[in-house]
Scaffold this motif. Sequence first.
Motif, short mmCIF file in Angstrom:
data_model
loop_
_atom_site.label_atom_id
_atom_site.label_comp_id
_atom_site.label_asym_id
_atom_site.label_seq_id
_atom_site.Cartn_x
_atom_site.Cartn_y
_atom_site.Cartn_z
N ARG A 36 -2.53 -39.56 8.49
CA ARG A 36 -3.16 -40.48 7.54
C ARG A 36 -4.24 -39.80 6.69
NH1 ARG A 36 -5.80 -45.29 9.95
NH2 ARG A 36 -5.74 -45.92 7.76
N THR A 37 -4.79 -38.68 7.17
CA THR A 37 -5.94 -38.06 6.50
C THR A 37 -5.57 -36.89 5.60
OG1 THR A 37 -6.40 -36.41 8.24
CG2 THR A 37 -7.30 -38.64 8.55
N VAL A 38 -4.29 -36.52 5.53
CA VAL A 38 -3.92 -35.30 4.81
C VAL A 38 -4.33 -35.38 3.34
CG1 VAL A 38 -1.97 -33.90 4.00
CG2 VAL A 38 -2.05 -34.69 6.38
N ASP A 39 -5.05 -34.37 2.89
CA ASP A 39 -5.40 -34.20 1.48
C ASP A 39 -5.62 -32.71 1.25
OD1 ASP A 39 -6.28 -34.14 -1.11
OD2 ASP A 39 -7.72 -35.77 -0.87
N LEU A 40 -4.63 -32.05 0.69
CA LEU A 40 -4.64 -30.60 0.53
C LEU A 40 -4.94 -30.16 -0.90
CD1 LEU A 40 -1.41 -29.85 2.60
CD2 LEU A 40 -3.77 -29.62 3.38
N ARG A 41 -5.34 -31.07 -1.76
CA ARG A 41 -5.51 -30.73 -3.17
C ARG A 41 -6.49 -29.58 -3.39
NH1 ARG A 41 -6.68 -36.67 -5.38
NH2 ARG A 41 -7.78 -36.68 -3.37
N ALA A 42 -7.52 -29.50 -2.57
CA ALA A 42 -8.53 -28.47 -2.79
C ALA A 42 -8.09 -27.09 -2.31
CB ALA A 42 -9.82 -28.86 -2.07
N VAL A 43 -7.15 -27.04 -1.35
CA VAL A 43 -6.81 -25.73 -0.76
C VAL A 43 -5.51 -25.14 -1.31
CG1 VAL A 43 -8.03 -26.33 1.36
CG2 VAL A 43 -5.57 -26.68 1.25
N LEU A 44 -4.62 -25.96 -1.86
CA LEU A 44 -3.32 -25.44 -2.28
C LEU A 44 -3.41 -24.34 -3.34
CD1 LEU A 44 -1.15 -28.70 -2.33
CD2 LEU A 44 -1.22 -26.92 -0.55
N PRO A 45 -4.28 -24.45 -4.34
CA PRO A 45 -4.33 -23.38 -5.35
C PRO A 45 -4.79 -22.03 -4.80
CG PRO A 45 -5.34 -25.39 -6.19
CD PRO A 45 -5.14 -25.59 -4.72
N ALA A 46 -5.40 -22.02 -3.62
CA ALA A 46 -5.88 -20.77 -3.03
C ALA A 46 -4.80 -20.06 -2.22
CB ALA A 46 -7.09 -21.04 -2.14
N ILE A 47 -3.62 -20.66 -2.07
CA ILE A 47 -2.53 -20.01 -1.33
C ILE A 47 -2.00 -18.84 -2.16
CG2 ILE A 47 -0.19 -20.29 -0.43
CD1 ILE A 47 -0.90 -23.20 0.21
N THR A 48 -1.99 -17.67 -1.57
CA THR A 48 -1.48 -16.47 -2.26
C THR A 48 -0.11 -16.05 -1.77
OG1 THR A 48 -2.62 -15.02 -0.69
CG2 THR A 48 -3.82 -15.63 -2.69
N ALA A 49 0.31 -16.57 -0.64
CA ALA A 49 1.60 -16.16 -0.06
C ALA A 49 2.77 -16.74 -0.85
CB ALA A 49 1.68 -16.66 1.38
N PRO A 50 3.85 -15.99 -1.00
CA PRO A 50 5.07 -16.59 -1.54
C PRO A 50 5.51 -17.74 -0.64
CG PRO A 50 5.51 -14.42 -0.61
CD PRO A 50 4.04 -14.58 -0.62
N THR A 51 5.86 -18.85 -1.27
CA THR A 51 6.06 -20.10 -0.53
C THR A 51 7.40 -20.73 -0.87
OG1 THR A 51 3.68 -20.52 -0.50
CG2 THR A 51 5.12 -22.41 -0.11
N LEU A 52 8.12 -21.12 0.17
CA LEU A 52 9.33 -21.93 0.01
C LEU A 52 8.98 -23.38 0.29
CD1 LEU A 52 12.43 -22.23 -0.34
CD2 LEU A 52 12.62 -21.90 2.14
N VAL A 53 9.12 -24.21 -0.73
CA VAL A 53 9.00 -25.66 -0.56
C VAL A 53 10.41 -26.17 -0.25
CG1 VAL A 53 8.46 -27.85 -1.68
CG2 VAL A 53 7.00 -25.84 -2.08
N LEU A 54 10.60 -26.54 0.99
CA LEU A 54 11.93 -26.94 1.48
C LEU A 54 11.93 -28.45 1.70
CD1 LEU A 54 14.75 -26.28 2.52
CD2 LEU A 54 13.73 -25.64 4.71
N ALA A 55 12.69 -29.14 0.89
CA ALA A 55 12.73 -30.60 0.93
C ALA A 55 14.00 -31.09 1.59
CB ALA A 55 12.65 -31.16 -0.49
#
Length: 275
Positions: free
Chosen positions: A193-212
């Motif tokens: 219920r508390t998830v809010d990642l807006r502040a940290v996502l732009p700081a991710i430097t790793a190549p990322t797979l968004v798997l839906a």
Amino acid sequence: MPKVNLRISGGDASVHYDVTGSGPGLLLIHGTGATREQWAPLVEAVRDRFTVVAPDYSGSGLTTDHGGALTVEDLAAEMLAAASDAGLDRFHVVGHSLGAAVAAHLAGTRPEKVASLVLHAGWVRTDARMDAEFRLWLEVLDAAPGLFARMLPLMAFGTRYWSAADAASNEAVVAALAANLAPGVARQTEVDRTVDLRAVLPAITAPTLVLASAQDRLIPPAQQRELLARIPRTRYAEVEAGHGAHAEHPEAFWDLVTAFLDGQPSAVPQAAPTR
């Protein structure tokens, strides 16, 4: 089984984890109500080329803690502590559902640790509709935990599961889910219920797979699009299944995950664990 002790926001935690294989590090983070056992097929598939660390976070498996409220930050700290205790300095990370949120938080707050990132069924921020569902989960868990297990196939699976199911096979799945549901599922749902990642996502430097999951009724497509927009180095893939794609369509799911991991430059090589 190895364990590591640490202090999280509400008190002490003792995090148990499995470590398997040799090679570059790979940290696996399970979802709400699950345990490290969720990852058994992936561990078997990659143990010949990765040092795989699969922890139970608070509320699951053998991990113990203070028994109170948890945060995404707490769970990320537990995962980092387990990886570090296993001897991993820099590592690949795969997370499912709440585990994807924890993985993204870890990658955004400690980018030097994460070599690549797979986020399955992740989301950016819990919106009103998702919160309404999580509140329903909590009410059902409080009133009748057995009914929660009965809800799970309806929530987690898509047409591939239901086209092959009959009443008896679904009853068997419900019984297995009820028997294996993590004791801290309600505490973990409060974290959902508390998830809010807006502040940290732009700081991710790793190549990322968004798997839906194409038939995910819990995580709306807009959340996947927002992950893609907010994380700098992303690619997208999807599985024709529901939220629990790893169980509903395992061949396609594990193939996508392993292909992404195998396509990444290795993290700093790790020595084979001595435990």
